[in-house]
Scaffold this motif. Structure first.
Motif, mmCIF file in Angstrom:
data_model
loop_
_atom_site.group_PDB
_atom_site.id
_atom_site.type_symbol
_atom_site.label_atom_id
_atom_site.label_comp_id
_atom_site.label_asym_id
_atom_site.label_seq_id
_atom_site.Cartn_x
_atom_site.Cartn_y
_atom_site.Cartn_z
ATOM 1 N N GLU A 119 0.840 -1.199 0.000
ATOM 2 C CA GLU A 119 0.000 0.000 0.000
ATOM 3 C C GLU A 119 0.878 1.252 0.000
ATOM 4 O O GLU A 119 0.608 2.210 -0.721
ATOM 5 N N GLU A 120 1.940 1.243 0.780
ATOM 6 C CA GLU A 120 2.889 2.367 0.777
ATOM 7 C C GLU A 120 3.539 2.511 -0.594
ATOM 8 O O GLU A 120 3.699 3.622 -1.103
ATOM 9 N N LEU A 121 3.908 1.383 -1.199
ATOM 10 C CA LEU A 121 4.581 1.425 -2.500
ATOM 11 C C LEU A 121 3.660 1.900 -3.616
ATOM 12 O O LEU A 121 4.137 2.394 -4.639
ATOM 13 N N THR A 122 2.345 1.775 -3.437
ATOM 14 C CA THR A 122 1.423 2.268 -4.474
ATOM 15 C C THR A 122 1.507 3.786 -4.598
ATOM 16 O O THR A 122 1.051 4.343 -5.592
ATOM 17 N N ARG A 123 2.064 4.434 -3.599
ATOM 18 C CA ARG A 123 2.227 5.896 -3.642
ATOM 19 C C ARG A 123 3.642 6.304 -4.047
ATOM 20 O O ARG A 123 4.006 7.474 -3.971
ATOM 21 N N ASP A 124 4.443 5.336 -4.487
ATOM 22 C CA ASP A 124 5.812 5.625 -4.911
ATOM 23 C C ASP A 124 5.781 6.533 -6.140
ATOM 24 O O ASP A 124 4.939 6.364 -7.025
ATOM 25 N N PRO A 125 6.685 7.505 -6.214
ATOM 26 C CA PRO A 125 6.705 8.399 -7.375
ATOM 27 C C PRO A 125 7.065 7.687 -8.681
ATOM 28 O O PRO A 125 6.702 8.151 -9.760
ATOM 29 N N ASP A 126 7.745 6.548 -8.585
ATOM 30 C CA ASP A 126 8.061 5.761 -9.779
ATOM 31 C C ASP A 126 6.792 5.007 -10.171
ATOM 32 O O ASP A 126 6.336 4.111 -9.454
ATOM 33 N N GLY A 132 3.138 -1.918 -10.187
ATOM 34 C CA GLY A 132 3.457 -3.279 -9.745
ATOM 35 C C GLY A 132 2.994 -3.531 -8.324
ATOM 36 O O GLY A 132 2.538 -4.637 -7.991
ATOM 37 N N ALA A 133 3.099 -2.525 -7.455
ATOM 38 C CA ALA A 133 2.665 -2.673 -6.065
ATOM 39 C C ALA A 133 1.157 -2.903 -5.993
ATOM 40 O O ALA A 133 0.682 -3.689 -5.162
ATOM 41 N N ARG A 134 0.401 -2.230 -6.854
ATOM 42 C CA ARG A 134 -1.055 -2.454 -6.879
ATOM 43 C C ARG A 134 -1.360 -3.900 -7.286
ATOM 44 O O ARG A 134 -2.209 -4.563 -6.685
#
Length: 150
Positions: A119-126, A132-134
């Motif tokens: 969930e944190e990675l879904t907000r990654d700027p990349d 991929g996180a989603r």
């Protein structure tokens, strides 16, 4: 002095495993992926790990490397798997999802922790990482774990 020596040795290990990861033998590449996963937090290991998760010749390498990264149960491992999943072919994606199920099917608490990190990675700027996180989070959501906390 000890930290400098450890850093030098860790870099040397990553270089050696990276070279093994370019072997023509799929067993060597799988071993390299498994070993390199231990160094996923090091910038030098990221590109070789991505190449091994998306191995062009043998999805066995994909499976072994992805599972080793996922079993770290940390941001570094999940980030690399998410990055690979975003651009994976359907065949590679299937093997990555198999690794996800195998790595997180036992303990619900481990799966839930991984879902929070995703969930944190879904907000990654990349955008590749976020995409991929989603997909990774969706895969984790579908896992019915064997053991649940009381």
């Amino acid at each position: 002095m000890g930290k400098l020596v450890n850093s030098t040795l860790r870099r040397a290990a990553v270089v050696a495993l990276g070279e093994l990861g370019r072997s023509s033998d799929s067993g060597d590449r799988a071993d390299a992926g498994h070993g390199l996963a231990s160094f996923a937090e090091m910038e030098e290991a990221v590109d070789p790990l991505l190449e091994l998760v998306l191995d062009r010749e043998d999805t066995f390498v994909t499976r072994v490397t992805a599972e080793a990264l996922l079993r770290r149960q940390d941001r570094a491992g999940l980030l690399i798997v998410a990055s690979a999943l975003a651009v994976a072919s359907p065949n590679h994606g299937d093997w990555i999802h198999t690794a996800v199920r195998d790595a997180f099917a036992i303990y619900a608490s481990d799966r839930d922790d991984a879902m929070r990190l995703c969930e944190e990675l879904t907000r990654d700027p990349d955008e590749r990482v976020a995409l991929g996180a989603r997909e990774l989070n969706e895969s984790l959501t579908g896992i019915h774990c064997v053991l649940h906390p009381e």
